[in-house]
Structures are given as C-alpha cells and as structure tokens.
Design an enzyme around this catalytic site. Sequence first.
Site, mmCIF file in Angstrom:
data_model
loop_
_atom_site.group_PDB
_atom_site.id
_atom_site.type_symbol
_atom_site.label_atom_id
_atom_site.label_comp_id
_atom_site.label_asym_id
_atom_site.label_seq_id
_atom_site.Cartn_x
_atom_site.Cartn_y
_atom_site.Cartn_z
ATOM 1 N N ASP A 115 58.094 66.356 60.833
ATOM 2 C CA ASP A 115 56.570 66.679 60.958
ATOM 3 C C ASP A 115 56.515 67.353 62.309
ATOM 4 O OD1 ASP A 115 56.665 66.032 58.405
ATOM 5 O OD2 ASP A 115 55.029 64.623 58.630
ATOM 6 N N ALA A 116 56.818 66.545 63.338
ATOM 7 C CA ALA A 116 56.550 66.903 64.794
ATOM 8 C C ALA A 116 57.219 68.229 65.038
ATOM 9 C CB ALA A 116 57.172 65.586 65.733
ATOM 10 N N ASP A 162 55.564 70.925 63.418
ATOM 11 C CA ASP A 162 54.283 71.426 64.279
ATOM 12 C C ASP A 162 54.383 72.158 65.412
ATOM 13 O OD1 ASP A 162 52.873 69.824 62.243
ATOM 14 O OD2 ASP A 162 52.490 67.978 63.819
ATOM 15 N N SER A 189 44.823 77.894 25.511
ATOM 16 C CA SER A 189 44.721 76.386 25.725
ATOM 17 C C SER A 189 45.764 75.754 24.787
ATOM 18 C CB SER A 189 43.212 76.161 25.135
ATOM 19 O OG SER A 189 42.993 76.539 23.971
ATOM 20 N N GLU A 197 57.154 68.490 29.784
ATOM 21 C CA GLU A 197 56.917 68.265 30.862
ATOM 22 C C GLU A 197 55.539 67.325 30.876
ATOM 23 O OE1 GLU A 197 57.135 72.276 31.557
ATOM 24 O OE2 GLU A 197 54.899 72.868 31.482
ATOM 25 N N LYS A 209 51.589 66.258 31.304
ATOM 26 C CA LYS A 209 50.445 67.187 31.656
ATOM 27 C C LYS A 209 49.591 66.639 32.624
ATOM 28 C CE LYS A 209 46.838 68.894 28.557
ATOM 29 N NZ LYS A 209 45.657 68.402 29.477
ATOM 30 N N ASP A 230 46.566 66.288 35.114
ATOM 31 C CA ASP A 230 45.140 66.132 34.866
ATOM 32 C C ASP A 230 44.517 66.919 36.056
ATOM 33 O OD1 ASP A 230 43.009 65.759 33.435
ATOM 34 O OD2 ASP A 230 42.917 63.497 33.945
ATOM 35 N N ARG A 269 41.058 79.482 35.498
ATOM 36 C CA ARG A 269 41.285 79.567 34.117
ATOM 37 C C ARG A 269 39.760 80.197 33.633
ATOM 38 N NH1 ARG A 269 40.631 77.154 29.301
ATOM 39 N NH2 ARG A 269 42.007 78.049 27.671
ATOM 40 N N TYR A 294 53.837 76.414 36.046
ATOM 41 C CA TYR A 294 54.646 76.203 34.489
ATOM 42 C C TYR A 294 54.572 77.450 33.633
ATOM 43 C CZ TYR A 294 49.790 75.214 33.365
ATOM 44 O OH TYR A 294 48.427 75.336 32.897
ATOM 45 N N LYS A 330 48.989 63.541 23.917
ATOM 46 C CA LYS A 330 48.121 62.613 24.865
ATOM 47 C C LYS A 330 48.277 61.346 24.680
ATOM 48 C CE LYS A 330 44.856 66.064 26.164
ATOM 49 N NZ LYS A 330 43.463 65.801 25.913
ATOM 50 N N CYS A 346 8.789 59.457 22.264
ATOM 51 C CA CYS A 346 9.603 59.964 23.026
ATOM 52 C C CYS A 346 9.626 59.267 24.648
ATOM 53 C CB CYS A 346 9.568 61.456 23.454
ATOM 54 S SG CYS A 346 10.616 62.323 24.561
ATOM 55 N N CYS A 372 8.302 62.157 27.054
ATOM 56 C CA CYS A 372 7.264 62.827 27.076
ATOM 57 C C CYS A 372 6.021 62.096 26.070
ATOM 58 C CB CYS A 372 7.311 64.395 26.663
ATOM 59 S SG CYS A 372 7.609 64.483 24.952
ATOM 60 N N CYS A 421 12.526 64.184 19.230
ATOM 61 C CA CYS A 421 11.533 64.324 19.738
ATOM 62 C C CYS A 421 10.753 65.484 19.472
ATOM 63 C CB CYS A 421 11.787 64.259 21.217
ATOM 64 S SG CYS A 421 10.182 64.979 22.356
ATOM 65 N N CYS A 432 8.341 68.676 26.476
ATOM 66 C CA CYS A 432 9.061 67.521 26.818
ATOM 67 C C CYS A 432 9.998 67.948 28.093
ATOM 68 C CB CYS A 432 9.921 67.011 25.811
ATOM 69 S SG CYS A 432 10.972 65.564 26.258
HETATM 70 O O1 D41 Z 1 50.183 70.231 33.054
HETATM 71 C C1 D41 Z 1 49.358 70.812 32.379
HETATM 72 N N1 D41 Z 1 48.196 70.335 32.442
HETATM 73 C C2 D41 Z 1 49.733 71.998 31.645
HETATM 74 C C3 D41 Z 1 49.035 72.824 31.021
HETATM 75 C C4 D41 Z 1 51.267 72.045 31.528
HETATM 76 N N2 D41 Z 1 52.077 71.199 31.828
HETATM 77 N N3 D41 Z 1 51.300 73.270 30.585
HETATM 78 C C5 D41 Z 1 50.614 74.042 30.073
HETATM 79 N N4 D41 Z 1 50.676 74.975 29.182
HETATM 80 C C6 D41 Z 1 49.991 75.801 28.979
HETATM 81 C C7 D41 Z 1 50.553 77.228 27.852
HETATM 82 C C8 D41 Z 1 51.584 76.503 26.968
HETATM 83 C C9 D41 Z 1 49.284 77.774 26.951
HETATM 84 C C10 D41 Z 1 51.105 78.233 28.598
HETATM 85 C C11 D41 Z 1 49.232 73.864 30.221
HETATM 86 C C12 D41 Z 1 48.213 74.611 29.796
HETATM 87 N N5 D41 Z 1 48.674 75.753 28.852
HETATM 88 C C13 D41 Z 1 46.875 74.745 29.880
HETATM 89 N N6 D41 Z 1 46.054 73.970 31.016
HETATM 90 C C14 D41 Z 1 44.779 74.425 30.634
HETATM 91 C C15 D41 Z 1 44.561 75.040 29.816
HETATM 92 C C16 D41 Z 1 46.015 75.375 29.339
#
Ligand code: D41
Length: 676
Positions: free
Chosen positions: A33-34, A37, A82, A115, A117, A119, A138, A226, A315, A409, A412, A427, A433
């Site tokens: 890192d140094a 820099d 999505s 891959e 997902k 957050d 997005r 991605y 999920k 309520c 109100c 209500c 209200c």
């Molecule tokens: O890692 C993610 N959150 C992720 C989101 C991912 N690995 N792949 C994604 N691929 C898509 C498509 C297939 C529609 C191109 C996504 C998302 N969409 C996504 N993230 C938010 C809305 C959609």
Amino acid sequence: MSATAQRRIDELRATIEHHDYRYHVLDDPEISDAEYDRLMIELRALEAQHPELVTPDSPTQRVGAAPLSSFAEVVHRVPMLSLENAFSEEEVRAFDRRVRERLDAAAGALDYAAEPKLDGLAISITYRDGRLVQAATRGDGTRGEDVTANIRAIRGTPLRLRGKPPPLLEVRGEVYMPLEGFARMNEAAVARGEKTFVNPRNAAAGAVRQLDPKISASRPLGIFLYGVGMTEGWTIPARHSELLAELRGFGLRTCPQAEVVQGIDGCLAYFARIGAARARLPYQIDGVVYKVDRRDWQEQLGFVSRAPRWALAHKFPADEAETTVAAVEFQVGRTGAVTPVARLEPVFVGGVTVSNATLHNIDEVQRKDVRVGDTVVIRRAGDVIPEVVRVVAGRRHAHAKPVELPAYCPVCGSPVVRLEGEAIARCTGGFRCRAQRREALKHYAARRALDIDGLGDAIVDQLVERDLVRSPADLYSLDAGTLADLERMGEKSAQNLVAAIAASRETTLPRLLFGLGIRDVGESTALALAQHFGDIDALMAADETQLQQVPDVGPVVAGHVARFFADPANRAVVAALRAHGVHWPPIAAPRAELAPLGGLTFVLTGKLAQLTREAATEALTALGAKVAGSVSKKTSYVVAGEEAGSKLDKARALGVPVIDEAELAAILESRRRPGS
Ligand code: D41
C-alpha cells in the site's frame, strides 16, 4: 519540460491502473500500500505543476465533482430486469423443468452459471471508447438516477477499461458494502454518538445516493459486475461465464465465487456450498442466482413481464428468532387501515436488529393468540417487514394481556370501523387523521403521482407534525422561509422544494386521480377513469352505476370512488387544489370519433427502439385502444420489438397479426386526432 511531464504522467497512470487491476480484480497485489501511495503522490504533484495535463480519467480524479442539488434521471436504453425468486428446492426444480421444456433442443442437464446473490444496489455503468461516462441506479428498471460521480469514487471501478473495449459498453452489477467496512463505519458512528446503519445493504444504498460525492467516496464500497445492457461494436460472448471472463479482461470486477455448474443438482450443490461458506464471505448475500449459461438459449427463453425466464434467485430461508412482546400498538395507514404492530424486545435476526413486527390484522392476532408479554418467534426474509410467526407455547405468564381492536383511532380519535367480511379495520378520519394525512401526502408527492422531488418522508413527517400541511392543497402555500426552518433542510433545498411544488401544479388528470389516493385506484384505474370522464367534475358527479361503465371498474372500486367524492372533506381538497392553480389538460371522452383505435387491443412485446413501452402504451390508449399484457384470440395486434419472446410465438399460433415498431408508428401517425 511539459512533454517529459506528460510522459511520466502517462506512465504513472498506466502503472497505477495496473496495480488497481491487480488489487481489485485479481485480488493479487504486487506492491505494498505504501508503494502504491507513493505513485499516487508523485502523480498528484506532477498534475499540480501541470494542471493542463489533468484528464477526467486520471486516477487522481475519482472524486472531483461538487455536490449536486438532486440527481438527474437516466432512462435505461435496455430495461434492467428483475429476478424471479424461489425459496425451496421444489421451486428450483420446477424452474429447471420449465427451462428444459421450453428449450426442446436440450433434454439433458443444462449448464448453469451460478453466483452469489449480493445484497446491495443494482447499477449500470456506461463506457464509451473505454472511458467511464455514466453510471445510474436501477431505479424501477426503466428509469434510474445518475450517480456517475459516486460510482467513479468506488476504487474497484475502472475509469478506463483495459484491453480493446468496444465503442459502447454498458455493464451492470451490484454495489455493496463489504462487511468489514460496514462494521468499521458503525463502530465509528457509535463512537461519535451517531445513528448506526441497519444493514450493509442500506448503508451501500445510502452511500451511492449521496448528493456530495466526497461523502460517498469516504464510504467503503465494493462492486461486482454480472451483466451487459446496451453495447455497440461488440459481440456479446456466447456464454454468461465467458461474458464474466471478458468483463474481467476489461478490468472490471466480477464475483470470484461465480461458477458454472451442471444441471439442477449442480445448482443445489452450489447453493449448499455457498450457504455453508456464507458466514465467511466478506460481503452479505441473501441467496444465489442461477442463469442459463448459453446466451442463445437465454434469447430463446426471453422474459415474462419484467424477469428473464432464464434466471432464478434462490433465496436462503428466512431467519427466525425468539423475543418477547413489550406492547401491541395500532398503526394507521394511508387508506386508514389500522394495523397491529408488535413492539418487541430488540433481537438480532437476519443481519439486523428488529424491534417491531407486523401482526397484519386483528384476526391474525386472535388466531395466533398473541398477547402482550408473550414470547414469540419472529421471522425476517430479505427486505420484507418482519412478522410474528407464532407464540412459543408454555412460556405465557399469568399476566399476559390479550389484544383488542381499539374502538377509536389512536391518532385522531375517529371511530374505527370494520366492514362485514373484511379483515381490515379502518380509521374513519380521512384527511382529518394525521396518520392518514402523512401517508396521503407521501403518496401525492410520489414520482408516479404529482412527482414532487425533494418532498421526502422526513419532510412530510415534520410538515404534518407541526400542522403546517393538512391536505395536499396546503403544500402550495408553503414558502421557502417556513421550509428552511425544518430539520434536515437548508436554504437551498427549501428553495428547490418550493420550485418542485410549484412545478407540480402543471399535471395530468390521471396523475392527479392517482395522487388523491382513493382506495384501490392505482395508476391504470386512474387512467381509465380520466379517459372515460374526461374531467374531474364529471367523475365527481358520477354515481356507482355510471362508474361501473369504466373498463375494469367493478362494484368495489366504484363504491370507493363514489364514497371518496361524497366526502365533503375530499371535495374541498379538490376545490382547494384548483384554487391553488393545480391544472391539467382536459381529456376528450373516448367517444367513437375521438377514439379511432377504440375496440382494438394491442400487446407489446420485446424491445422497442424508438418508443419506451410507457410512451407506446400512452399513445395507444390516448387513441382509445387497449393495451393488454398477454396475447389471446381477442388481441387485435401484437407489436413485436427486438428479442420478442413467447408472446410472439403465441400470436403466431393464434393467427394474431404481428406488426413491427415502424408499422405501429404509422398507425399512431395516421390515426392521430386532428389538432393533437
Ligand atoms: O448479485 C446480485 N444481486 C445479482 C442481481 C446477480 N448476481 N445477478 C443478477 N442478474 C440479473 C439479471 C439476470 C436480470 C441480469 C441480478 C439482477 N438481475 C438484479 N439485481 C437487481 C435486480 C435484478
């Protein structure tokens, strides 16, 4: 002199970019890192001596821009889709089955790109001739916000691409906050006595949406790409896995945990592997994503509504925890719905501390027999509001208190009523209200309603709390002086807000009707009402029978609309809005001669090049046509854009005429009403 300086500057920039790539993309730094820099310090010094040699893509220029007063809107040239969600193995197997059925070519196990997902926050970054020119959130998938300055500030984002990038490349991915950085930020916040961030996702979203890029730059953010959006001069690789490899070649960060797996069993094994590694990953994830690896198959599969058929988010199960109910309070929503909310002893679940959970409605409370003082199981899944799952049996104290629906309520004092057969109690205070007022104002100001930029929740809360605004009409009497006195408001933002409120005076009838917040009147019903009645006076005068003449308006909605306008308080709001200069162009009622496309139903599919889907829908409905979401024998025309999928197949199967965008344009042109 300047030529030698130029040479050394070029050399330093290339060296720094090389080390950025080693560090951020390959995760394999060659220097300390140094040393890094020192290179930056030398480059900064040279650029300070030769300001004429500074270019926007120099590594020293990541954070340069001045604070903005608001973000500009970016319309995505290719919508950002999505993801469909699955929570169980069964749902994942059903996904794989559907995919293989549609791809008659492939009976065997498919290759899936799998891959984690992340957050975080989905974003799009555009490179022209290899240089970062724009970055956008997005948003709703069609429109996002221009956050170029803030994305530039993320160290893992190259300002210049490596290799031979195409003339135009829009890449898509996720911005996230690494867990370590998140913990560090929260520790610092605690030390300063400030509020901490609820979770890394919110922290990342907050950082990207900072108007001051310097603040954004001070937050530890990471990025993984991605996907691609718009491209020119580039052949998109034939497989998703190859696409990721090419993106890495351009110097873009991709998720190191991405893999290609075979078939559904490969997907499930990957899910289990990532699940087991989850606690050790440096970033927060809420599941994994499977994508059909072959691009030609992705194209063949197409998408339904807003999600590709070739991808699935699997999920992790929702997290559950036990805690006790300290109290049950009743919250009042926009339409007066009175919702029981459990106040809990704070408990850490699913990565956040939860102290409130919804109980949905009073029947639910009674069915679950939740009492104040009970030990309960609460569950939190993703971004969903935490809920009380059940009472833990055998832990009830003698003094646990049953919960009753209040007769009045809590905000109100108006009577709370519950209609026959309805689960929800309401209500009856309407705009009288405070709670309903607050929610009604937020709805009125929303983007799809009157679109008042800068009138956020925190401001609305204060306006209602201080009794400065009782109905939407009162917004138009606010002055900058009053607004500047509110917390989190400066002079400049107060002036901007006054201007935004003033600008909302010029609106359309569908937006206004939607913005009034009549129960069950969403955007499409508002549009139908506006087109049927042409102006608000006719609508206000209509009885329930007349209201039911409107397409898609049944007895329930007709009742809500009629009761809304029968309430003198609501009529007074409409009158006051007009008195304050809120206006909209009249819409001619779609009598036959004014509705040249009356009786025709269109279905739009695929990507249109010239028109957005919204614009096409608006143009068609303005001429009296209906725009439907799915193809049937009753469909008059299917408008097929690029990459049209199953709707096109269905149209052909049913013999429905298919037209392209040019033909649609010709129809719109020839049937345009004189003078419009
Ligand atoms: O890692 C993610 N959150 C992720 C989101 C991912 N690995 N792949 C994604 N691929 C898509 C498509 C297939 C529609 C191109 C996504 C998302 N969409 C996504 N993230 C938010 C809305 C959609």
